[in-house]
Enzyme design. Structure first.
Site, mmCIF file in Angstrom:
data_model
loop_
_atom_site.group_PDB
_atom_site.id
_atom_site.type_symbol
_atom_site.label_atom_id
_atom_site.label_comp_id
_atom_site.label_asym_id
_atom_site.label_seq_id
_atom_site.Cartn_x
_atom_site.Cartn_y
_atom_site.Cartn_z
ATOM 1 N N HIS A 88 43.434 53.495 35.693
ATOM 2 C CA HIS A 88 43.623 54.789 36.340
ATOM 3 C C HIS A 88 45.110 55.017 36.583
ATOM 4 O O HIS A 88 45.742 54.281 37.345
ATOM 5 C CB HIS A 88 42.869 54.839 37.666
ATOM 6 C CG HIS A 88 41.380 54.842 37.518
ATOM 7 N ND1 HIS A 88 40.617 55.980 37.690
ATOM 8 C CD2 HIS A 88 40.509 53.844 37.216
ATOM 9 C CE1 HIS A 88 39.334 55.679 37.498
ATOM 10 N NE2 HIS A 88 39.247 54.388 37.208
ATOM 11 N N GLU B 67 28.012 50.765 38.215
ATOM 12 C CA GLU B 67 28.937 50.054 39.105
ATOM 13 C C GLU B 67 28.256 49.797 40.446
ATOM 14 O O GLU B 67 28.267 48.684 40.963
ATOM 15 C CB GLU B 67 30.209 50.867 39.287
ATOM 16 C CG GLU B 67 31.301 50.162 40.073
ATOM 17 C CD GLU B 67 32.577 50.989 40.193
ATOM 18 O OE1 GLU B 67 33.597 50.423 40.643
ATOM 19 O OE2 GLU B 67 32.562 52.194 39.860
ATOM 20 N N ASP C 110 41.659 48.418 35.850
ATOM 21 C CA ASP C 110 41.134 49.475 36.725
ATOM 22 C C ASP C 110 42.269 50.163 37.484
ATOM 23 O O ASP C 110 42.757 51.197 37.043
ATOM 24 C CB ASP C 110 40.072 48.929 37.675
ATOM 25 C CG ASP C 110 39.083 49.991 38.133
ATOM 26 O OD1 ASP C 110 39.166 51.133 37.644
ATOM 27 O OD2 ASP C 110 38.215 49.688 38.969
ATOM 28 N N HIS D 105 31.931 56.085 34.106
ATOM 29 C CA HIS D 105 31.695 55.071 35.131
ATOM 30 C C HIS D 105 30.191 55.058 35.430
ATOM 31 O O HIS D 105 29.654 56.073 35.905
ATOM 32 C CB HIS D 105 32.434 55.413 36.423
ATOM 33 C CG HIS D 105 33.901 55.156 36.411
ATOM 34 N ND1 HIS D 105 34.782 55.859 35.626
ATOM 35 C CD2 HIS D 105 34.648 54.252 37.123
ATOM 36 C CE1 HIS D 105 36.011 55.417 35.858
ATOM 37 N NE2 HIS D 105 35.960 54.435 36.751
ATOM 38 N N ASP E 28 46.418 57.331 38.283
ATOM 39 C CA ASP E 28 46.625 57.675 39.683
ATOM 40 C C ASP E 28 46.323 56.511 40.623
ATOM 41 O O ASP E 28 46.465 56.640 41.845
ATOM 42 C CB ASP E 28 45.827 58.922 40.090
ATOM 43 C CG ASP E 28 44.445 58.982 39.448
ATOM 44 O OD1 ASP E 28 44.062 58.022 38.766
ATOM 45 O OD2 ASP E 28 43.752 60.000 39.623
ATOM 46 N N HIS F 152 40.804 50.689 30.434
ATOM 47 C CA HIS F 152 40.327 51.262 31.706
ATOM 48 C C HIS F 152 41.396 51.038 32.771
ATOM 49 O O HIS F 152 41.377 50.065 33.510
ATOM 50 C CB HIS F 152 39.004 50.601 32.120
ATOM 51 C CG HIS F 152 38.307 51.302 33.244
ATOM 52 N ND1 HIS F 152 37.049 51.848 33.115
ATOM 53 C CD2 HIS F 152 38.676 51.554 34.526
ATOM 54 C CE1 HIS F 152 36.674 52.389 34.268
ATOM 55 N NE2 HIS F 152 37.653 52.213 35.139
#
Length: 333
Positions: free
Chosen positions: A14, A200, A278, A197, A16, A12
């Site tokens: 990202h 959360e 993350d 996701h 970006d 996991h």
């Protein structure tokens, strides 16, 4: 705390949210983009989070400086390539990098399909040059709404043979997963895996919808699963993986502290929970920090940390043969 006899796997992360500070400076200078500071240490507090923020959306706002320098497809390719190089530097044997093409395209009105193409090209070049196996996960940004999500899905499908899975991210509180069932039906039809996701900032019902409505094989964060013992039993029985992100969850104020994080409880109950970064470019951490600093602070024993490391390869979106090859390659190295 990392078991050096096992491959290190990141599930996991990202793409970006993993842009180097130096790259932000370089691209801003190259394209005459305004920044709040023109040196690394001056820029750092604007890009990176050092403590808790008011919530997930406040954390996501820090992406402004990450995607703001994605001015063209060359910049996107560079960032994707550097993601793989950074994984190599961290000793990661296999990484799944996720990205939202619409989110990346929006600041400079790029074509989302060409953004996907640039990401694929950058990652493929990085994998070739650095020897890190990478799987790509496309994200639908739920915050843009249902219709834009179909456009984002269409962009991802232009590179469907180079995408491993589909994810749903963004404002979970106001854009429930059930709105996106049609999108994920299409994803499953082309053979993609599904991770979502969920749990959360919403309750366990969000996780249930991700599993039963969207077909999720893994859940990103899944914090609220702890509120529903029957849900945890189901996840354990059906081997639904959990992508835990300790530091991120503290920084988004989704948990009060590392000690309050449910990861230890997940592992105690036999769930296939894993440790991930993350958005390391925003959190200012790497995967070693999560294993060696965050996990002990969350109360995990060395045995539990090693179990989470084993879980990561087990629930990776790889075939059994690919997992064996990674283990064999890692052992030989």
């Amino acid at each position: 705390m990392i078991d050096t006899s096992l491959p290190l796997v990141e599930l996991h992360r990202h793409l970006d949210g993993s842009v180097r500070l130096q790259t932000i400076l370089d691209l801003a200078r190259q394209h005459n983009l305004p920044l709040p500071s023109n040196d690394l240490e001056g820029l750092r507090p604007y890009v990176q989070v050092s403590g808790p923020t008011p919530g997930v959306m406040a954390f996501i706002a820090r992406f402004e400086w990450q995607v703001g320098v994605m001015v063209d497809y060359t910049a996107v390719r560079r960032i994707a390539y550097e993601n793989v190089e950074d994984a190599k530097r961290e000793g990661i044997a296999y990484a799944e990098l996720r990205f939202s093409p619409w989110f990346m395209a929006e600041p400079h009105q790029l074509d989302p399909a060409r953004v996907v193409e640039a990401v694929v090209e950058g990652v493929q070049a990085g994998s070739r040059d650095f020897g890190v196996k990478v799987g790509l996960i496309g994200i639908l940004s739920r915050t843009y709404g249902v219709e834009f999500a179909y456009k984002e899905l269409a962009a991802l499908l232009t590179q469907k043979d180079h995408i491993l899975a589909l994810d749903l991210a963004g404002d979970e509180a106001h854009f429930p997963a059930e709105w996106f069932r049609g999108h994920f039906r299409q994803a499953r039809e082309v053979g993609w895996h599904v991770t979502v996701h969920a749990g959360e900032i919403a309750g366990p019902e969000s996780i249930r919808e991700a599993i039963h409505g969207l077909g999720a094989e893994r859940i990103g964060h899944a914090l609220s699963a702890l509120q529903d013992p029957s849900l945890m039993d189901y996840m354990a029985e059906h081997r639904i993986g959990i992508e835990s992100c300790l530091t991120s969850n503290v920084q988004t104020s989704c948990v009060e502290s590392y000690a309050a994080h449910p990861l230890r409880s997940f592992l105690e109950k036999g769930l296939l929970a894993t440790i991930n970064t993350d958005d390391p470019g925003i959190s200012g951490i790497d995967l070693h920090h999560e294993y060696e600093v965050a996990a002990p602070r969350a109360g995990l024993t060395p045995a539990q940390i090693h179990q989470a490391q084993r879980n990561a390869l087990e629930v990776a979106f790889l075939t059994d043969e690919e997992k064996k090859l990674i283990k064999a390659k890692y052992t030989k190295s």
